[in-house]
Design a protein around this motif. Structure first.
Motif, mmCIF file in Angstrom:
data_model
loop_
_atom_site.group_PDB
_atom_site.id
_atom_site.type_symbol
_atom_site.label_atom_id
_atom_site.label_comp_id
_atom_site.label_asym_id
_atom_site.label_seq_id
_atom_site.Cartn_x
_atom_site.Cartn_y
_atom_site.Cartn_z
ATOM 1 N N TRP A 1 -5.020 0.566 3.262
ATOM 2 C CA TRP A 1 -5.618 0.379 1.943
ATOM 3 C C TRP A 1 -6.705 1.413 1.682
ATOM 4 C CZ3 TRP A 1 -3.589 -2.086 -1.901
ATOM 5 C CH2 TRP A 1 -2.698 -3.125 -1.648
ATOM 6 N N SER A 2 -7.418 1.847 2.723
ATOM 7 C CA SER A 2 -8.464 2.844 2.515
ATOM 8 C C SER A 2 -7.872 4.172 2.044
ATOM 9 C CB SER A 2 -9.279 3.041 3.797
ATOM 10 O OG SER A 2 -8.436 3.442 4.853
ATOM 11 N N PHE A 3 -6.688 4.525 2.537
ATOM 12 C CA PHE A 3 -6.019 5.740 2.087
ATOM 13 C C PHE A 3 -5.561 5.606 0.642
ATOM 14 C CE2 PHE A 3 -2.262 8.532 1.774
ATOM 15 C CZ PHE A 3 -2.905 9.745 2.030
ATOM 16 N N VAL A 4 -5.111 4.426 0.255
ATOM 17 C CA VAL A 4 -4.699 4.182 -1.128
ATOM 18 C C VAL A 4 -5.905 4.311 -2.061
ATOM 19 C CG1 VAL A 4 -3.773 2.456 -2.719
ATOM 20 C CG2 VAL A 4 -2.743 2.756 -0.473
ATOM 21 N N ILE A 5 -7.051 3.793 -1.650
ATOM 22 C CA ILE A 5 -8.263 3.904 -2.461
ATOM 23 C C ILE A 5 -8.679 5.365 -2.597
ATOM 24 C CG2 ILE A 5 -10.728 3.348 -2.504
ATOM 25 C CD1 ILE A 5 -9.946 0.641 -1.223
ATOM 26 N N LEU A 6 -8.596 6.118 -1.514
ATOM 27 C CA LEU A 6 -8.921 7.546 -1.549
ATOM 28 C C LEU A 6 -7.985 8.294 -2.502
ATOM 29 C CD1 LEU A 6 -10.669 9.797 -0.260
ATOM 30 C CD2 LEU A 6 -8.854 10.064 1.412
ATOM 31 N N LEU A 7 -6.709 7.991 -2.445
ATOM 32 C CA LEU A 7 -5.751 8.607 -3.372
ATOM 33 C C LEU A 7 -6.036 8.217 -4.817
ATOM 34 C CD1 LEU A 7 -2.199 8.376 -1.766
ATOM 35 C CD2 LEU A 7 -3.397 10.421 -2.469
ATOM 36 N N ALA A 8 -6.398 6.971 -5.036
ATOM 37 C CA ALA A 8 -6.689 6.507 -6.396
ATOM 38 C C ALA A 8 -7.913 7.219 -6.963
ATOM 39 C CB ALA A 8 -6.886 4.993 -6.409
ATOM 40 N N PRO B 1 0.818 -1.222 0.000
ATOM 41 C CA PRO B 1 0.000 0.000 0.000
ATOM 42 C C PRO B 1 0.850 1.270 0.000
ATOM 43 C CG PRO B 1 -0.741 -1.486 1.719
ATOM 44 C CD PRO B 1 0.499 -2.065 1.140
ATOM 45 N N THR B 2 1.991 1.227 0.661
ATOM 46 C CA THR B 2 2.859 2.397 0.705
ATOM 47 C C THR B 2 3.449 2.678 -0.674
ATOM 48 O OG1 THR B 2 3.405 1.824 2.993
ATOM 49 C CG2 THR B 2 4.801 3.431 1.919
ATOM 50 N N LEU B 3 3.858 1.641 -1.382
ATOM 51 C CA LEU B 3 4.390 1.832 -2.731
ATOM 52 C C LEU B 3 3.314 2.315 -3.694
ATOM 53 C CD1 LEU B 3 6.777 -1.213 -3.106
ATOM 54 C CD2 LEU B 3 7.385 1.192 -2.908
ATOM 55 N N LEU B 4 2.113 1.773 -3.579
ATOM 56 C CA LEU B 4 1.018 2.235 -4.425
ATOM 57 C C LEU B 4 0.695 3.701 -4.133
ATOM 58 C CD1 LEU B 4 -1.375 -0.839 -4.449
ATOM 59 C CD2 LEU B 4 -0.014 0.049 -6.329
ATOM 60 N N ALA B 5 0.691 4.067 -2.859
ATOM 61 C CA ALA B 5 0.439 5.470 -2.493
ATOM 62 C C ALA B 5 1.518 6.376 -3.066
ATOM 63 C CB ALA B 5 0.365 5.612 -0.973
ATOM 64 N N LEU B 6 2.757 5.911 -3.071
ATOM 65 C CA LEU B 6 3.850 6.695 -3.644
ATOM 66 C C LEU B 6 3.612 6.949 -5.132
ATOM 67 C CD1 LEU B 6 6.741 7.912 -3.673
ATOM 68 C CD2 LEU B 6 7.550 5.592 -4.121
ATOM 69 N N PHE B 7 3.296 5.907 -5.892
ATOM 70 C CA PHE B 7 3.102 6.061 -7.333
ATOM 71 C C PHE B 7 1.867 6.901 -7.645
ATOM 72 C CE2 PHE B 7 5.551 1.923 -7.496
ATOM 73 C CZ PHE B 7 6.734 2.557 -7.810
ATOM 74 N N ILE B 8 0.810 6.724 -6.883
ATOM 75 C CA ILE B 8 -0.402 7.511 -7.115
ATOM 76 C C ILE B 8 -0.163 8.976 -6.777
ATOM 77 C CG2 ILE B 8 -2.787 7.845 -6.375
ATOM 78 C CD1 ILE B 8 -2.930 4.786 -5.986
ATOM 79 N N ALA B 9 0.532 9.241 -5.673
ATOM 80 C CA ALA B 9 0.833 10.625 -5.303
ATOM 81 C C ALA B 9 1.731 11.292 -6.344
ATOM 82 C CB ALA B 9 1.499 10.679 -3.923
ATOM 83 N N LEU B 10 2.693 10.562 -6.873
ATOM 84 C CA LEU B 10 3.538 11.105 -7.939
ATOM 85 C C LEU B 10 2.733 11.372 -9.206
ATOM 86 C CD1 LEU B 10 6.817 9.032 -7.524
ATOM 87 C CD2 LEU B 10 6.498 11.478 -7.085
#
Length: 113
Positions: free
Chosen positions: A85-92, A26-35
């Motif tokens: 994972w909920s934060f990753v979904i919000l970022l997505a 989830p941290t790596l996904l958040a990194l790529f989505i934030a970028l």
């Protein structure tokens, strides 16, 4: 203290550094989505769109927030504190909205009243 303690994924000492641990996903996904959010807002071209100061500040806040998140992840701040994972979904969802609006934040927050 080695340089690998400052990064999310340890630097190579053997081939184990190539393996992403499940709690890091989830941290790596958040990194790529934030970028992706940060990059799309950075490449926005106005092309005749009207300038509105509150929308501009909102876009700036979104840009700084996503960029700061990416920098903090790269600096290793979220190693012991994984992102949910909920934060990753919000970022997505936020990334999808930014890309559908082609970086124009005014299209995201448009209110038809």
């Amino acid at each position: 203290m080695s340089i690998s303690t400052y990064f999310l994924i340890p630097l190579p000492q053997d081939y184990a550094w190539m393996m992403v641990q499940p709690q890091q996903l989830p941290t790596l996904l958040a990194l790529f989505i934030a970028l992706a959010i940060c990059g799309r807002l950075l490449t926005y071209r106005r092309r005749g769109a009207r300038y509105r100061r509150p929308i501009s500040w909102l876009a700036y806040g979104l840009f700084v927030g996503s960029g700061t998140l990416a920098i903090q992840i790269l600096a290793g701040r979220y190693v012991g504190l994984p992102i949910s994972w909920s934060f990753v979904i919000l970022l997505a969802v936020c990334a999808v909205l930014v890309y559908r609006a082609r970086g124009n934040v005014a299209h995201i927050v448009r209110v038809n009243a």
